[in-house]
Structure formats: C-alpha cells, structure tokens
Design an enzyme around this catalytic site. Structure first.
Site, PDB file in Angstrom:
ATOM      1  N   ASP A  35      24.657  10.663  72.949  1.00 33.12           N
ATOM      2  CA  ASP A  35      23.937  11.045  74.165  1.00 33.12           C
ATOM      3  C   ASP A  35      24.966  11.104  75.302  1.00 33.12           C
ATOM      4  O   ASP A  35      26.036  10.504  75.215  1.00 33.12           O
ATOM      5  CB  ASP A  35      22.833  10.036  74.510  1.00 33.12           C
ATOM      6  N   LEU A  50      27.119  17.720  75.500  1.00 36.61           N
ATOM      7  CA  LEU A  50      27.072  18.823  74.520  1.00 36.61           C
ATOM      8  C   LEU A  50      28.068  19.925  74.865  1.00 36.61           C
ATOM      9  O   LEU A  50      28.317  20.810  74.052  1.00 36.61           O
ATOM     10  CB  LEU A  50      25.654  19.409  74.454  1.00 36.61           C
ATOM     11  N   GLY A  71      19.337  17.385  75.267  1.00 31.96           N
ATOM     12  CA  GLY A  71      19.222  18.538  76.156  1.00 31.96           C
ATOM     13  C   GLY A  71      18.234  18.260  77.267  1.00 31.96           C
ATOM     14  O   GLY A  71      17.686  17.158  77.380  1.00 31.96           O
ATOM     15  N   SER A  73      14.788  18.438  78.837  1.00 33.85           N
ATOM     16  CA  SER A  73      13.490  18.444  78.149  1.00 33.85           C
ATOM     17  C   SER A  73      12.338  18.898  79.056  1.00 33.85           C
ATOM     18  O   SER A  73      11.175  18.803  78.663  1.00 33.85           O
ATOM     19  CB  SER A  73      13.193  17.050  77.589  1.00 33.85           C
ATOM     20  N   SER A 109      10.017  23.324  70.790  1.00 40.59           N
ATOM     21  CA  SER A 109       8.895  22.838  71.623  1.00 40.59           C
ATOM     22  C   SER A 109       7.741  23.830  71.593  1.00 40.59           C
ATOM     23  O   SER A 109       7.949  25.047  71.411  1.00 40.59           O
ATOM     24  CB  SER A 109       9.384  22.663  73.060  1.00 40.59           C
ATOM     25  N   ASN A 110       6.566  23.299  71.855  1.00 37.83           N
ATOM     26  CA  ASN A 110       5.385  24.167  72.030  1.00 37.83           C
ATOM     27  C   ASN A 110       5.629  25.175  73.160  1.00 37.83           C
ATOM     28  O   ASN A 110       5.016  26.237  73.178  1.00 37.83           O
ATOM     29  CB  ASN A 110       4.138  23.319  72.279  1.00 37.83           C
ATOM     30  N   TYR A 143      13.094  26.608  80.194  1.00 39.47           N
ATOM     31  CA  TYR A 143      13.171  25.565  79.159  1.00 39.47           C
ATOM     32  C   TYR A 143      12.630  26.090  77.815  1.00 39.47           C
ATOM     33  O   TYR A 143      13.299  25.995  76.776  1.00 39.47           O
ATOM     34  CB  TYR A 143      12.387  24.328  79.633  1.00 39.47           C
ATOM     35  N   SER A 172       3.423  16.911  71.884  1.00 40.22           N
ATOM     36  CA  SER A 172       3.678  15.827  72.842  1.00 40.22           C
ATOM     37  C   SER A 172       3.826  14.549  72.039  1.00 40.22           C
ATOM     38  O   SER A 172       2.835  14.030  71.511  1.00 40.22           O
ATOM     39  CB  SER A 172       2.496  15.667  73.799  1.00 40.22           C
ATOM     40  N   ARG A 181      -5.352  17.756  77.263  1.00 33.62           N
ATOM     41  CA  ARG A 181      -4.577  18.745  76.492  1.00 33.62           C
ATOM     42  C   ARG A 181      -3.827  18.074  75.341  1.00 33.62           C
ATOM     43  O   ARG A 181      -3.772  18.589  74.223  1.00 33.62           O
ATOM     44  CB  ARG A 181      -3.598  19.463  77.423  1.00 33.62           C
TER      45      ARG A 181
HETATM   46  P1  NAI Z   1      14.400  13.126  77.032  1.00 30.20           P
HETATM   47  O1  NAI Z   1      14.679  13.914  78.272  1.00 30.20           O
HETATM   48  O2  NAI Z   1      13.795  11.780  77.163  1.00 30.20           O
HETATM   49  O3  NAI Z   1      15.741  12.983  76.203  1.00 30.20           O
HETATM   50  C1  NAI Z   1      16.752  13.979  76.163  1.00 30.20           C
HETATM   51  C2  NAI Z   1      18.075  13.281  76.016  1.00 30.20           C
HETATM   52  O4  NAI Z   1      19.098  14.287  75.985  1.00 30.20           O
HETATM   53  C3  NAI Z   1      18.402  12.349  77.196  1.00 30.20           C
HETATM   54  O5  NAI Z   1      18.706  11.048  76.724  1.00 30.20           O
HETATM   55  C4  NAI Z   1      19.588  12.997  77.870  1.00 30.20           C
HETATM   56  O6  NAI Z   1      20.523  12.061  78.406  1.00 30.20           O
HETATM   57  C5  NAI Z   1      20.207  13.806  76.726  1.00 30.20           C
HETATM   58  N1  NAI Z   1      20.978  14.937  77.240  1.00 30.20           N
HETATM   59  C6  NAI Z   1      20.608  15.832  78.179  1.00 30.20           C
HETATM   60  N2  NAI Z   1      21.589  16.712  78.403  1.00 30.20           N
HETATM   61  C7  NAI Z   1      22.595  16.375  77.563  1.00 30.20           C
HETATM   62  C8  NAI Z   1      23.900  16.895  77.342  1.00 30.20           C
HETATM   63  N3  NAI Z   1      24.357  17.958  78.019  1.00 30.20           N
HETATM   64  N4  NAI Z   1      24.678  16.309  76.425  1.00 30.20           N
HETATM   65  C9  NAI Z   1      24.234  15.229  75.726  1.00 30.20           C
HETATM   66  N5  NAI Z   1      23.026  14.663  75.902  1.00 30.20           N
HETATM   67  C10 NAI Z   1      22.218  15.242  76.811  1.00 30.20           C
HETATM   68  O7  NAI Z   1      13.519  14.069  76.108  1.00 30.20           O
HETATM   69  P2  NAI Z   1      12.598  13.642  74.867  1.00 30.20           P
HETATM   70  O8  NAI Z   1      11.200  13.606  75.309  1.00 30.20           O
HETATM   71  O9  NAI Z   1      13.189  12.488  74.195  1.00 30.20           O
HETATM   72  O10 NAI Z   1      12.759  14.939  73.942  1.00 30.20           O
HETATM   73  C11 NAI Z   1      13.790  15.037  72.990  1.00 30.20           C
HETATM   74  C12 NAI Z   1      13.883  16.487  72.519  1.00 30.20           C
HETATM   75  O11 NAI Z   1      12.646  16.894  71.974  1.00 30.20           O
HETATM   76  C13 NAI Z   1      14.225  17.466  73.624  1.00 30.20           C
HETATM   77  O12 NAI Z   1      15.057  18.488  73.100  1.00 30.20           O
HETATM   78  C14 NAI Z   1      12.878  18.057  73.995  1.00 30.20           C
HETATM   79  O13 NAI Z   1      13.006  19.359  74.515  1.00 30.20           O
HETATM   80  C15 NAI Z   1      12.169  18.038  72.662  1.00 30.20           C
HETATM   81  N6  NAI Z   1      10.710  17.923  72.814  1.00 30.20           N
HETATM   82  C16 NAI Z   1      10.158  16.716  73.143  1.00 30.20           C
HETATM   83  C17 NAI Z   1       8.781  16.608  73.263  1.00 30.20           C
HETATM   84  C18 NAI Z   1       8.123  15.296  73.514  1.00 30.20           C
HETATM   85  O14 NAI Z   1       6.903  15.236  73.472  1.00 30.20           O
HETATM   86  N7  NAI Z   1       8.853  14.218  73.773  1.00 30.20           N
HETATM   87  C19 NAI Z   1       7.932  17.783  73.106  1.00 30.20           C
HETATM   88  C20 NAI Z   1       8.622  18.999  72.769  1.00 30.20           C
HETATM   89  C21 NAI Z   1       9.973  19.043  72.598  1.00 30.20           C
HETATM   90  C1  15L Z   2       7.905  19.255  76.021  1.00 32.31           C
HETATM   91  O1  15L Z   2       8.557  20.154  75.517  1.00 32.31           O
HETATM   92  C2  15L Z   2       8.522  18.201  76.876  1.00 32.31           C
HETATM   93  O2  15L Z   2       9.869  17.958  76.502  1.00 32.31           O
HETATM   94  C3  15L Z   2       7.738  16.916  76.848  1.00 32.31           C
HETATM   95  O3  15L Z   2       8.221  16.087  77.904  1.00 32.31           O
HETATM   96  C4  15L Z   2       6.225  17.123  77.002  1.00 32.31           C
HETATM   97  O4  15L Z   2       5.946  17.465  78.299  1.00 32.31           O
HETATM   98  C5  15L Z   2       5.736  18.163  76.012  1.00 32.31           C
HETATM   99  O5  15L Z   2       6.555  19.313  75.942  1.00 32.31           O
HETATM  100  C6  15L Z   2       4.292  18.645  76.286  1.00 32.31           C
HETATM  101  O6  15L Z   2       4.041  19.832  76.208  1.00 32.31           O
HETATM  102  O7  15L Z   2       3.437  17.785  76.510  1.00 32.31           O
END
Ligand code: NAI
Ligand code: 15L
Length: 274
Positions: A35, A50, A71, A73, A109-110, A143, A172, A181
């Site tokens: 990370d 990254l 990335g 999010s 993602s959705n 995004y 989610s 939702r």
């Molecule tokens: P989050 O925002 O909590 O975690 C993302 C992590 O990526 C963070 O720890 C951040 O420091 C790291 N990060 C960001 N930019 C970076 C970079 N340039 N280099 C290295 N690390 C970097 O997001 P979350 O909720 O944990 O989601 C994880 C993944 O799943 C994301 O790709 C998100 O788009 C995807 N996702 C998550 C959903 C959810 O419900 N949590 C829903 C849909 C997709």
């Molecule tokens: C995503 O892609 C986001 O990363 C997460 O934070 C939620 O908001 C999720 O979608 C959602 O649609 O609920």
C-alpha cells in the site's frame, strides 16, 4: 495453474484490504502486503506507490497470484484517476507479465456499469430482470471509467499474454449494509473472502467478469458467472432491511439517485479526500 499460496494484496491498508487481511489467511494464503500508506501492525508490508515500477516489479516477484485492490476508490479529478487507477493498474499488469505471474484478481466496481437502470418494481427480481454480466460498460464517474479500463486491460493481457484475471465488479463490501440501495448490492466480508478464494483457485478462468455480492433477497444482478467459479455465497442482507427501510424509506422510482445501479454516484459521487 497450481493452487496459489503466496498472494500479493495491493491496497492492503484500505477498508477491504483490512477485512481481507483478517479473513484470507484461513484459506491457506501467505499474504504479501502493499500500500502507499503504512499498515499498523504489519512492519513487513511494502510501502509503495503504484507509480513506482521498480517497487512493483520487486513486489510481484515470486508470488503465485495478485489481488489488486489499490487505487482511488471514490470519484476524483481525471488527472488523479489517470495516475493511480489507470497508469497504476497498467504498471502492475506489466510487472506481473514481466515476472511471469499467472493470475490477477482485479477489484472492479459496480460503477463500471453504474448508469445501467436497476430492475424496476418489487423484489425479489426474476432471472430475466437481473442485470446480466455482459451489459455494456456505462461508467457513472471517472472512477467507474477507470474500472472499465482495468477490465479491458485484463482482457488484453489474457488475449495477448495469457495472463489470467477475474474482474470482480464489487457492489458494497462493508461489515453491514449502510443504505437501502446496499441491500441489493451488499457483499458481506465473509462472502467477499469466499469469492476471492474462488477467483484465485478456479481453473481456466481466462478473463472472467463477475458481480461481487452476497445472495441478497433484493439482488439486482446475475451472480451466475461468480457461481461458475465455485463461489457459494452464504449471506443475505435481508435481516438489515426492516431497520434501513424504516430509517431511509423505500427506493423511490422518481428519485434519480435510486433509478440506476450506481445510485448516488450517478448524481453526486463521493469525492476522494486526498
Ligand atoms: P480504500 O480507499 O479503503 O482502499 C484503497 C487503498 O489503496 C488505500 O489503502 C490506499 O492507500 C491505496 N492506494 C491508493 N492509491 C494508491 C497508490 N497510488 N499506490 C498504492 N496504494 C494506493 O478502498 P476499499 O473500499 O478498500 O476498496 C478496495 C478496492 O476495491 C478499490 O479498488 C475499490 O475501487 C474497489 N471496490 C471497493 C468496494 C467496496 O465496497 N469497498 C466496491 C467496489 C469496488
Ligand atoms: C465503490 O466502488 C466504492 O469504492 C465503495 O466505497 C462503495 O461506495 C461502493 O462502490 C458502492 O457502490 O456502494
């Protein structure tokens, strides 16, 4: 492909990364964490952006598979999304190709298909009403657009280089659903781990795209490609429904925030804070 043991988890400091750090070792994986943000209690984690190609090359060396969560999010400027999600995902795929990694699980993602209308009427929805996995890309944000790119990049790396990917269009994934939702797109952490394990171990996935959720009574999409990997969801958001509906009301077909899969992202997306 032999069953993977050493798995690189990018985005390990994030919400989903933290949940999966807790759940995936029970499946027998040895996780290598990466990370940009330090991870409390994990001094061996690789702290890298990254954008750092050299660090990525070293991070992927010797792993059996990668789960790519890192990335932005939420929504952000195109420049930020370009760097972290588009170039960052490309950099990771190139490092994986160069080091001979055979499989990536990509957190799509959705919101790659967020402008898709949700099924209308009363749940539960029949199979002919569910959003199919081959519905066209309809991103609701820059995004979401970056997730479309990631899915297409995964397809290219399979067709051109034989690098396999399962792209998981996550709904989610939180400990509990937080909105009406989310009752339709919620993925419990336990089901999230079950789905990632299936995506890591299924044979001959090529590039497979799946929706990522629990077996919710109010499901909006077709889980059959996820099930074809061997995923058997065990959870359903329905026990949370009465409380959330009492607090927030039913989804309103006249409210534009409620009419599409992406929900509020289509109207007023939450912004990445950095
Ligand atoms: P989050 O925002 O909590 O975690 C993302 C992590 O990526 C963070 O720890 C951040 O420091 C790291 N990060 C960001 N930019 C970076 C970079 N340039 N280099 C290295 N690390 C970097 O997001 P979350 O909720 O944990 O989601 C994880 C993944 O799943 C994301 O790709 C998100 O788009 C995807 N996702 C998550 C959903 C959810 O419900 N949590 C829903 C849909 C997709
Ligand atoms: C995503 O892609 C986001 O990363 C997460 O934070 C939620 O908001 C999720 O979608 C959602 O649609 O609920």
């Amino acid at each position: 492909m032999p069953a993977p043991r050493i798995v690189l988890l990018t985005g390990a400091a994030g919400g989903l990364g933290t949940l999966m750090r807790g759940l995936l070792p029970a499946y027998g994986y040895e996780l290598r964490l990466l990370d940009i943000t330090p991870i409390e209690g994990a001094p061996d984690a690789i702290i890298a952006d990254l954008a750092d190609k050299k660090a990525l090359r070293e991070a992927v060396r010797g792993v059996d598979a990668i789960i790519h969560l890192a990335g932005i999010s939420l929504e952000a400027s195109f420049e930020k999304i370009l760097r972290a999600n588009i170039e960052g995902t490309y950099n990771l795929y190139e490092a994986a190709r160069e080091e001979g990694v055979e499989r990536i699980v990509f957190a799509s993602s959705n919101h790659a298909v967020g402008f898709t209308p949700r099924p209308a009427g009363e749940p539960p929805f029949g199979p002919d009403q569910l959003i199919p996995i081959n519905t066209p890309h309809r991103p609701d944000t820059f995004y979401g657009l970056s997730k479309c790119f990631g899915e297409d990049l995964a397809q290219l790396y399979w067709d051109l280089h034989g690098l396999e990917t399962v792209s998981v269009r996550i709904g989610s994934c939180f400990a509990e659903p937080r909105s009406v939702r989310m009752l339709s797109v919620w993925m419990s952490p336990g089901d999230g781990a079950r789905l990632l394990h299936a995506a890591l171990t299924a044979e001959d996935v090529g590039h497979t795209v799946v929706y990522g959720s629990s077996a919710n009574t109010r499901l909006w999409w077709d889980l059959s490609t996820a099930r074809s990997l061997g995923y058997e969801p065990e959870d359903d958001s329905e026990p949370y429904a009465a409380k959330l509906i009492a607090e927030q009301g039913e989804l309103d077909p006249d409210n534009p925030e409620h009419t599409h899969l992406g929900g509020h992202f289509t109207i007023n997306p939450p912004q990445w804070p950095y």
